[in-house]
Design an enzyme around this catalytic site. Sequence first.
Site, PDB file in Angstrom:
ATOM      1  CB  CYS A 191      -0.892   0.117   1.128  1.00 39.49           C
ATOM      2  SG  CYS A 191      -1.823  -1.270   1.187  1.00 39.49           S
ATOM      3  CD  GLN A 247      -1.461  -0.749  -4.302  1.00 39.02           C
ATOM      4  OE1 GLN A 247      -2.383  -0.505  -3.562  1.00 39.02           O
ATOM      5  NE2 GLN A 247      -1.608  -1.652  -5.323  1.00 39.02           N
ATOM      6  CB  THR A 268      -5.930 -11.038   2.842  1.00 38.51           C
ATOM      7  OG1 THR A 268      -4.732 -10.656   2.983  1.00 38.51           O
ATOM      8  CG2 THR A 268      -6.887 -10.058   3.126  1.00 38.51           C
ATOM      9  CG  ASP A 285     -12.909  -4.731  -2.715  1.00 41.67           C
ATOM     10  OD1 ASP A 285     -13.499  -3.910  -2.065  1.00 41.67           O
ATOM     11  OD2 ASP A 285     -12.227  -4.582  -3.627  1.00 41.67           O
ATOM     12  NE  ARG A 301     -12.149  -1.355  -1.758  1.00 40.22           N
ATOM     13  CZ  ARG A 301     -10.653  -1.686  -2.397  1.00 40.22           C
ATOM     14  NH1 ARG A 301      -9.939  -0.595  -2.216  1.00 40.22           N
ATOM     15  NH2 ARG A 301     -10.425  -2.667  -2.891  1.00 40.22           N
TER      16      ARG A 301
END
Length: 199
Positions: A66, A69, A113, A125, A127
């Site tokens: 992350c 990124q 994960t 996920d 989102r």
Amino acid sequence: MIPPKIANSPLNTKYGLFNLYVFSWSDNEQDNVLALESNFAGRTPLVRVQSACYTGEIFESTDFDCHWQLEMGLHRIQKEGGIFIYMLCDGRGAGLLTKIKGMNITATEGLDTAEAYKKLGSPIDPREYERAAFVLDHFGVSSCRLLTNNPRKVLGLKRCGIDVAREEHMSEPTALNESYLRSKAEKLGHMMKPFGTDG
């Protein structure tokens, strides 16, 4: 969607000067979306939509990519012109409590994960990207070059009417984060050449 409150300020960074915006849908911090804009007049903007990863971005955990990124996204957007959209929803939108529980399962039980989230009964996920699309619309953006390996982000913005051309945003796997990245590729469908999921 109700309109958010909006504030902005110049922001000097090691990458250069950005215009920093906050789009606030409520007093709950997770309902804020940040946008760092670098002038893209006359060009199709380069866009990165990134969710918070406090363990990786603030504490620079070596188990994730992350931080890479974040840095590479800001660097390229400052250089090429565009918008970095930062969503305050850690754990891919599942929240910090679920994320840390999942990290512990990964560390103590050897599950990846995706498997850890499944064991916790959490969507892998969850989102949504309507607020990211709202931010792009605020800047008059109807088409963009999107820095991502995640097909859900491409589809999420397309569903909101944004014309998306995807650009690869892939770090070099390390011995410490390879299993994490492989899980994203093989279990979440991320497009990653090192794992054969991006032709």
